[in-house]
Design a protein around this motif. Structure first.
Motif, short mmCIF file in Angstrom:
data_model
loop_
_atom_site.label_atom_id
_atom_site.label_comp_id
_atom_site.label_asym_id
_atom_site.label_seq_id
_atom_site.Cartn_x
_atom_site.Cartn_y
_atom_site.Cartn_z
N PRO A 1 54.07 121.21 -32.48
CA PRO A 1 53.48 120.00 -33.06
C PRO A 1 51.99 120.14 -33.34
N ASP A 2 51.29 120.87 -32.46
CA ASP A 2 49.86 121.06 -32.62
C ASP A 2 49.56 122.56 -32.68
N VAL A 3 48.83 122.97 -33.69
CA VAL A 3 48.49 124.38 -33.87
C VAL A 3 46.98 124.50 -33.94
N ALA A 4 46.39 125.16 -32.95
CA ALA A 4 44.94 125.35 -32.93
C ALA A 4 44.50 126.15 -34.14
N GLY A 5 43.49 125.68 -34.82
CA GLY A 5 42.97 126.37 -35.99
C GLY A 5 43.56 125.91 -37.31
N LEU A 6 44.58 125.07 -37.27
CA LEU A 6 45.18 124.55 -38.49
C LEU A 6 44.61 123.18 -38.79
N PRO A 7 43.97 122.98 -39.95
CA PRO A 7 43.38 121.68 -40.25
C PRO A 7 44.41 120.55 -40.19
N ALA A 8 43.95 119.39 -39.78
CA ALA A 8 44.83 118.23 -39.67
C ALA A 8 45.47 117.94 -41.02
N THR B 1 56.76 133.26 -29.33
CA THR B 1 57.45 132.04 -29.76
C THR B 1 58.93 132.26 -29.99
N GLY B 2 59.32 133.44 -30.50
CA GLY B 2 60.74 133.70 -30.72
C GLY B 2 61.54 133.61 -29.43
N THR B 3 61.01 134.24 -28.39
CA THR B 3 61.67 134.19 -27.08
C THR B 3 61.73 132.76 -26.57
N LEU B 4 60.63 132.03 -26.66
CA LEU B 4 60.59 130.67 -26.13
C LEU B 4 61.49 129.73 -26.94
N ALA B 5 61.62 129.99 -28.23
CA ALA B 5 62.52 129.17 -29.05
C ALA B 5 63.97 129.42 -28.68
N GLU B 6 64.31 130.69 -28.43
CA GLU B 6 65.68 130.99 -28.00
C GLU B 6 65.97 130.32 -26.66
N ARG C 1 51.25 127.54 -22.48
CA ARG C 1 50.69 126.26 -22.04
C ARG C 1 51.43 125.10 -22.68
N ALA C 2 51.80 125.24 -23.95
CA ALA C 2 52.53 124.18 -24.63
C ALA C 2 53.90 123.96 -24.00
N GLU D 1 54.80 124.80 -20.90
CA GLU D 1 54.59 124.27 -19.55
C GLU D 1 54.27 122.78 -19.60
N ALA D 2 53.44 122.37 -20.55
CA ALA D 2 53.09 120.96 -20.69
C ALA D 2 54.31 120.11 -21.01
N ALA D 3 55.28 120.70 -21.70
CA ALA D 3 56.52 119.99 -22.03
C ALA D 3 57.49 119.92 -20.86
N GLY D 4 57.19 120.66 -19.78
CA GLY D 4 58.06 120.65 -18.60
C GLY D 4 59.20 121.64 -18.64
N ALA D 5 59.19 122.55 -19.65
CA ALA D 5 60.30 123.47 -19.82
C ALA D 5 60.06 124.85 -19.23
N GLY D 6 58.89 125.08 -18.67
CA GLY D 6 58.58 126.40 -18.14
C GLY D 6 57.41 126.37 -17.19
N ARG D 7 57.18 127.54 -16.57
CA ARG D 7 56.03 127.72 -15.68
C ARG D 7 55.27 128.96 -16.13
N LEU D 8 53.96 128.87 -16.13
CA LEU D 8 53.11 129.97 -16.56
C LEU D 8 52.61 130.74 -15.34
N VAL D 9 52.77 132.06 -15.36
CA VAL D 9 52.23 132.95 -14.33
C VAL D 9 51.40 134.02 -15.04
N GLU D 10 50.14 134.15 -14.67
CA GLU D 10 49.30 135.17 -15.30
C GLU D 10 49.75 136.56 -14.85
N GLN D 11 49.62 137.53 -15.74
CA GLN D 11 50.08 138.87 -15.43
C GLN D 11 49.44 139.43 -14.17
N GLU D 12 48.14 139.20 -13.99
CA GLU D 12 47.46 139.75 -12.82
C GLU D 12 47.85 139.05 -11.53
N ALA D 13 48.56 137.92 -11.64
CA ALA D 13 48.97 137.17 -10.46
C ALA D 13 50.45 137.34 -10.13
N MET D 14 51.15 138.22 -10.85
CA MET D 14 52.59 138.34 -10.63
C MET D 14 52.94 138.68 -9.19
#
Length: 361
Positions: free
Chosen positions: A145-152, A268-273, A299-300, A302-315
Motif C-alpha cells: 500500500p505504501d512504497v517509500a520513494g514513490l510520489p503520492a 517480496t516474491g517469497t512474502l507474497a507466496e 517491517r511492513a 511484521e506491522a501487518a501481524g503476519a511475520g516476525r523480523l530477526v536481523e541476520q546478526e541476531a540469529m
C-alpha cells in the motif's frame, strides 16, 4: 495479434510475477514475450514455462560512490539498442517493467519509441531502475500500500502476482516425503539459497526444538531448501536428525501447501507466496539487498501481524525463541489470519487490467 512485452529478469522475485502476468494476458488473447538478459535466469524460466523470450545484453548498476563501471555502461547501451530494435520491429501495445537491471533496456527502449510503459514495483521501497523509468511511465502497480520513494498518487495497489495453485496437505507431504501430522517448518533462502540461513538455522533449530522436547512424534518437522549449490554443506549438519529434511531444490507449491511456519529472507516474491498460502513467516532480511529493500518489506509484514523480523546478526541469539513463540497455536493462528489478509490472490489479473488500460492498438 495484440502484443505485450514483459521486461524482467535477474532474480526470481522479478521473473515469476512476470510469468504469472503472462499467463493471465495469454488467457485474455494477447501474444506475450518476456524480454530480459541474454543467458539470464529469465531465459531458462521462460523456456520452462513455454513462453516466448527475447534476450539482450544488460549492464548492472553499481551502488557505490565510484558509479557505473564503464564496461557495464557499454553493455547497458548495447542492450538498449538491441531492445529498441526488437520493439520497433514488433510494436507491442504496452511494455510492463518489473524492476531490476535486466528490465531496464526494455522499458527505456519502449519509452524512447513512444510505446506505453507500466511499471510493477514489488518492494516497499522504490528501486533504482524503477526510479529511472518513473517519469515517463504511464502507471505504477505496487505490491504494498505504501512504497517509500514513490510520489503520492503515482501508485496503484495490485499486489504481487504469484502462481495461484495449492495442494491438499496430504498430497503435499506425500510429494515431499514428509509426515502428514507434524507441524512443518519450511526454511528457504530464495531460489538460489542463503549461506547465512544454511549456516545458522540447522544448529538453532536442533538446539531449541531439542530443548523443547519436540520431534515429529511430538509434532514438528523441518523442510529446508538449501539451494542446489549448498546442499552438500548442510547435509552433514542434519544427517542424524530424522525430523530435519534438507533438499537442494523443492517444489514451491508443495512446500508452501505443507508449511505451518516458514523461515525466509524478505524478498517480496517469497512474502507474497507466504501470504497466498496463509503461512506465518520469520523473516531474516538480506543486509546487502539493494537500498535495504528487504528490511522495508519485512517491517511492513511484521506491522501487518503476519511475520516476525530477526536481523541476520541476531540469529544465534533470537531466532530460536522467535520460532518457538510462532509455533504456539494461538500465535500461529493469529499470524495465519493476518497473512491471509495480505493474500495477493488476483494480483496477476489486476496487473493485467492495469496494462490493458494503457494498451495502445
Amino acid at each position: 495479434m495484440k502484443r505485450v512485452v514483459l521486461a524482467t529478469g535477474g532474480t526470481g522475485g522479478h521473473i515469476y510475477p512476470a510469468v504469472a502476468t503472462a499467463r493471465e494476458l495469454q488467457r485474455r488473447g494477447y501474444e506475450v514475450t518476456l524480454l530480459g538478459q541474454l543467458g539470464g535466469m529469465e531465459e531458462r524460466v521462460a523456456q520452462d514455462s513455454g513462453l516466448a523470450f527475447h534476450g539482450v545484453v544488460a549492464g548492472k548498476f553499481a551502488r557505490s560512490a565510484s558509479g557505473l563501471d564503464p564496461r557495464q555502461a557499454l553493455r547497458a547501451a548495447r542492450g538498449l539498442a538491441q531492445a529498441r530494435s526488437f520493439l520497433n520491429r514488433t510494436r507491442p501495445g504496452v511494455v510492463v517493467g518489473y524492476g531490476g537491471f535486466a528490465s531496464l533496456p526494455g522499458v527505456l527502449a519502449a519509452q524512447s519509441l513512444g510505446i506505453p510503459t507500466v511499471l510493477h514495483e514489488q518492494n516497499a521501497r522504490l528501486g533504482l531502475t524503477q526510479r529511472l523509468a518513473l517519469r515517463r511511465a504511464r502507471a505504477v502497480g505496487t505490491a504494498y500500500p505504501d512504497v517509500a520513494g514513490l510520489p503520492a498518487g503515482r501508485g496503484t495497489l495490485v499486489g504481487m502476482p504469484v502462481r495461484e495453485e495449492w495442494l491438499l496437505r496430504q498430497e503435499a507431504t506425500q510429494r515431499l516425503g514428509l509426515q502428514e501430522g507434524p507441524l512443518t517448518v519450511f526454511v528457504m533462502g530464495g531460489s538460489q539459497g542463503s549461506v547465512a540461513l544454511n549456516s545458522a538455522v540447522p544448529g538453532v533449530l536442533r538446539e531449541v526444538l531439542g530443548e523443547a522436547g519436540l520431534s515429529p512424534d511430538d509434532g514438528v518437522q523441518v523442510l529446508h531448501s538449501t539451494g542446489p549449490r549448498w546442499l552438500s554443506d548442510v547435509l552433514p549438519e542434519v544427517q542424524n536428525l530424522g525430523w530435519y529434511k534438507a533438499v537442494g531444490y523443492v517444489d514451491s507449491v508443495a512446500a508452501w501447501s505443507a508449511a505451518d511456519l516458514a523461515i525466509t529472507r524478505a524478498g517480496t516474491g517469497t512474502l507474497a507466496e507466504a501470504a497466498f498460502y496463509g503461512v506465518p513467516v520469520v523473516m531474516v532480511p538480506l543486509p546487502s539487498s539493494a537500498e535495504d529493500h528487504q528490511r522495508f518489506n519485512a517491517r511492513a509484514v511484521e506491522a501487518a501481524g503476519a511475520g516476525r523480523l530477526v536481523e541476520q546478526e541476531a540469529m544465534s541469539r533470537s531466532l530460536g525463541s522467535v520460532v518457538l513463540e510462532c509455533l504456539k497455536k494461538e500465535t500461529r493462528a493469529s499470524m495465519r489470519e493476518a497473512a491471509l489478509r495480505r493474500s495477493p490472490q488476483g494480483a496477476a489479473s489486476r496487473l493485467a487490467d492495469l496494462a490493458e488500460s494503457h494498451f495502445r492498438s
